[in-house]
Design a protein around this motif. Structure first.
Motif, PDB file in Angstrom:
ATOM      1  N   ASN A  92       0.869  -1.157   0.000  1.00  0.00           N
ATOM      2  CA  ASN A  92       0.000   0.000   0.000  1.00  0.00           C
ATOM      3  C   ASN A  92       0.920   1.224   0.000  1.00  0.00           C
ATOM      4  O   ASN A  92       1.777   1.345   0.871  1.00  0.00           O
ATOM      5  CB  ASN A  92      -0.885  -0.011   1.248  1.00  0.00           C
ATOM      6  CG  ASN A  92      -1.698   1.252   1.369  1.00  0.00           C
ATOM      7  OD1 ASN A  92      -1.155   2.319   1.642  1.00  0.00           O
ATOM      8  ND2 ASN A  92      -2.988   1.139   1.145  1.00  0.00           N
ATOM      9  N   ASP A 139      -7.686  -0.980   0.588  1.00  0.00           N
ATOM     10  CA  ASP A 139      -7.172  -0.645  -0.742  1.00  0.00           C
ATOM     11  C   ASP A 139      -7.193  -1.885  -1.649  1.00  0.00           C
ATOM     12  O   ASP A 139      -6.414  -2.820  -1.453  1.00  0.00           O
ATOM     13  CB  ASP A 139      -5.747  -0.104  -0.591  1.00  0.00           C
ATOM     14  CG  ASP A 139      -5.112   0.201  -1.932  1.00  0.00           C
ATOM     15  OD1 ASP A 139      -5.815   0.077  -2.957  1.00  0.00           O
ATOM     16  OD2 ASP A 139      -3.918   0.561  -1.947  1.00  0.00           O
ATOM     17  N   THR A 176      -3.941  -3.538  -3.338  1.00  0.00           N
ATOM     18  CA  THR A 176      -2.828  -4.204  -2.653  1.00  0.00           C
ATOM     19  C   THR A 176      -3.294  -5.411  -1.835  1.00  0.00           C
ATOM     20  O   THR A 176      -2.514  -6.003  -1.109  1.00  0.00           O
ATOM     21  CB  THR A 176      -2.085  -3.233  -1.710  1.00  0.00           C
ATOM     22  OG1 THR A 176      -3.049  -2.636  -0.852  1.00  0.00           O
ATOM     23  CG2 THR A 176      -1.349  -2.180  -2.469  1.00  0.00           C
TER      24      THR A 176
END
Lengths: 272, 492
Positions: free
Chosen positions: A108, A203, A206
């Motif tokens: 990330n 996210d 990722t």
């Protein structure tokens, strides 16, 4: 409402939410950042992203994700020197283009930027106590609107992480040690923990592609964070765990070959 | 019936029964600055994870009856426990206390200069005695891990497997544990905490000079960087004040499970605050705390690196010296000859945190983190003394008075902003300068009137500048015509 539906780009909402958290922190919580830091950091993230756009001929829409990264850094990272912020911004954006595996980020970007800056400079830190319990309500409102607006499927990672952590903390602190429940709940008033759960670990670029693997993966992050927080007294444990567990994602993706996530946008599909 | 008085120290754990605690203090409304307050010096060496905690002991009752219980993460060895000099706290308090800086205006008719005076220091008075009646009970077995005689104290390190056993042991040995303490003792026991129990040995106390109890200092190496405050509020609903002096290598200490914020500072305040600075600061703190009840407040944070020349500005007292730091448990500095205003070299950061806690707003013990924040901060309030002007004839006096009046209004706004005090109570403060301005204006008008009565000026004084060119042209015309007349006359 029509306008909201037309925009359809969740990243714009993300910018609005993170931006309002930042404004709240800057003007009401007296954080140790000022408008100079904010503008320099935005200048650096967009500048770095712009260079990458030119070099790799990407869509300009990817500037939005650079702004999100900038906001993430401003909300979580603290440093003495403005140079440290610039370095963090460059590391964050550059990591998106340099550290990749099959078109997916390994780390990330914000997490990578924060951890690397802390390790490299010795001038940066995370302030888990900067939010206070009074700002909790604002965070919760923001996160709920975020939940409503974007597809819940993506947020399942954060929800699994937070609920696993909650179960572990309740079992250990309340049922085993015997602390009252408000002791346990106080742990979850940490703004940094909520931001981590809803804006960092979620996210989609990722995390493992397969939703089942993703759920297991996020509960492992929760388990490791719990161990580090309770037995090694590391208050920023989730950030470190995510950093060290991220390189596993490509291996987990090899197990199952669901196509990797793309941000949906009205006009064009961006690649970064 | 024998009475046992116990110290409600920061780490206090012990023996505090809520009703007794609150009732005792409510009745005793003396002039102490912060009632129910404790002071702790925490030294943390981040590279070795060694913690040294020194607890102030301002117990004023019968020393025979003093007792204290502190949960600690490991069994302490004899060399880990010390008594230190009492004045260490006075030194640290004096150095880091909120301060008043005083400036004096120069006479406006001269050059304007600023002088800074020595800041006033606050002395926090601690008063933590609790009177609890002894209640005999049977007790179960508890392991005494170690037993030491340190200074005037008899010290025991206890470990327990059941909270009821520990509770009974403590009760039997003269420590009254409140009913609700079980709720807190159980988690500490299960978390493998040991209990540090100190009592005064009157024989050794009598062999020692001075009529006070020495602060106790304990050291242990552990990952935990925290203060156990929960036992102290086991049965108490009241607020307790805690002042933590944290000495670390890298930067400011913050609480990791509560918000840490700085106190309002660098504010111009009215001059009358000088005489009531203690009350003023109490009000400032009370207001800041009311708005953020679960925050820890930074009252002082300074980079005391051996190479940092400015170790305070303005200084309440001289900054801590190498010997004092070493007494507090700072073990990473090297003693040097006087260099950069310090007799040590090495990294050091001094943080003073003020925490007002109660059961509701502080459900967890205080956990700390050492940040890299090296920003200097002090709680500083500024007094600006106006110049004493005897001769008011200079024309800069009236604008100066106006400036002082504006400033006083701002000072009152600030006062209302940061304390509970209201500006209407102090209307006399700006009034003094309003009166001066009115008087001076009246005098000037009178003078002008007098001037007008005596002579009729050719050009009224206020209108001279624009008239000047006309006057010059007129004068030239006059001279010119005079010459012309003279020439006409002579040519005739």
């Amino acid at each position: 409402m029509n306008l909201i539906l037309k925009l359809k780009n969740p990243r714009i909402f993300q910018i609005i939410f993170l931006g309002s958290f930042l404004i709240f922190g800057l003007f009401f919580l007296e954080w140790k950042i000022n408008l100079l830091v904010v503008s320099v950091l935005f200048f650096t993230v967009t500048g770095t992203q712009f260079l990458a756009i030119k070099k790799l001929k990407l869509s300009y829409a990817s500037l939005l994700s650079a702004i999100i990264s900038g906001l993430g850094l401003l909300l979580l990272l603290r440093a003495n020197s403005i140079k440290t912020y610039i370095l963090a911004a460059i590391i964050t954006i550059a990591s998106k283009f340099i550290i990749k595996h099959k078109g997916k980020h390994i780390f990330n970007p914000v997490n990578f930027g924060i951890i690397l800056t802390i390790v490299l400079t010795g001038d940066a830190w995370i302030s888990p106590g900067q939010w206070g319990s009074s700002s909790l309500y604002i965070l919760i409102i923001g996160i709920f609107s975020w939940l409503v607006l974007i597809e819940v499927k993506q947020l399942i990672t954060g929800i699994v992480f937070l609920s696993t952590l909650f179960i572990l903390e309740t079992v250990y602190l309340n049922l085993y040690l015997g602390w009252p429940m408000d002791f346990v709940l106080h742990k979850f008033t940490s703004g940094s923990l909520l931001l981590f759960s809803f804006f960092m670990i979620t996210d989609p670029r990722t995390t493992p592609n397969n939703s089942k693997i993703r759920a297991i993966w996020s509960s492992i992050v929760a388990l490791l964070s719990f161990c580090l927080m309770e037995f090694h007294y590391l208050s920023s444990a989730p950030f470190w765990v995510l950093f060290f567990i991220s390189p596993l994602t490509p291996f987990l993706n090899n197990i199952n070959s669901t196509p990797s996530f793309q941000w949906k946008s009205n006009n064009q599909k961006s690649t970064q | 019936m024998k009475k046992i008085k116990l110290l409600g120290i920061a780490l206090t754990t012990c023996t505090i029964s809520a009703q007794a605690f609150c009732g005792f203090y409510v009745a005793k409304a003396d002039g102490k600055l912060f009632n129910k307050s404790s002071q702790v010096i925490m030294v943390r060496n981040s590279s070795t994870q060694k913690n040294t905690i020194t607890m102030a002991n301002d117990y004023e009752g019968d020393f025979k009856e003093f007792a204290m219980v502190v949960p600690v993460p490991v069994v302490l060895r004899e060399k880990d426990i010390k008594v230190v000099r009492k004045d260490l706290f006075e030194r640290f308090d004096g150095y880091s206390a909120p301060r008043l800086a005083e400036y004096y205006d120069e006479n406006p008719c001269w050059d304007y200069r600023i002088y800074e005076s020595k800041g006033l220091s606050l002395n926090y008075s601690l008063n933590d005695n609790v009177v609890i009646e002894k209640n005999k009970n049977e007790y179960n077995g508890v392991t005494i891990e170690a037993e030491y005689e340190i200074g005037e104290y008899d010290i025991l390190i206890l470990s327990a497997t059941e909270s009821s056993g520990l509770k009974n042991w403590l009760t039997d040995n003269g420590y009254k544990i409140p009913e609700k303490a079980n709720e807190v003792l159980t988690p500490y026991i299960k978390d493998d905490m040991k209990f540090f129990v100190a009592k005064v040995n009157t024989k050794r106390l009598n062999n020692r000079r001075g009529n006070y109890l020495s602060p106790l200092q304990i050291s242990f190496t552990h990952k935990k960087f925290m203060l156990p405050i929960r036992l102290g509020m086991a049965n108490s609903n009241g607020n307790q004040d805690l002042i933590v002096y944290a000495l670390t290598q890298n930067g400011r200490v913050e609480t990791s499970n509560y918000r840490t914020q700085v106190m309002p500072s660098n504010t111009d305040v009215p001059l009358f605050v000088r005489d009531v600075f203690g009350d003023f600061y109490k009000s400032v703190f009370s207001k800041a705390w009311t708005n953020n009840k679960s925050s820890a407040f930074v009252e002082y944070s300074w980079d005391l690196d051996g190479k940092n020349f400015t170790k305070c500005d303005p200084c309440n007292t001289t900054p801590p010296a190498a010997q004092e730091l070493s007494n507090a448990g700072v073990d990473w500095l090297r003693s040097t000859r006087n260099n950069w205003g310090a007799n040590y070299s090495g990294k050091l950061h001094f943080t003073r945190l003020h925490i007002r806690y109660n059961r509701k707003t502080y459900p967890q013990d205080l956990a700390f983190i050492e940040t890299k924040n090296k920003e200097n901060f002090q709680c500083r309030y500024v007094l600006r003394n106006p110049a004493k002007i005897k001769d008011e004839s200079c024309d800069k006096v009236l604008p100066y008075y106006q400036k002082v009046l504006d400033r006083r209004n701002i000072e009152l706004d600030n006062l209302e902003d940061i304390t509970w005090w209201e500006r209407e109570w102090y209307s006399a403060y700006p009034k003094k300068y309003e009166n001066k301005i009115t008087r001076l204006k009246a005098q000037q008008n009178q003078k002008e009137d007098e001037n007008q009565n005596n002579i009729v000026p050719v050009f009224p004084s206020g209108t001279i500048p624009p008239v000047n060119p006309v006057f010059i042209i007129g004068f030239i015309a006059f001279v010119f015509s005079f010459i012309r007349l003279y020439k006409i006359k002579t040519s005739n």
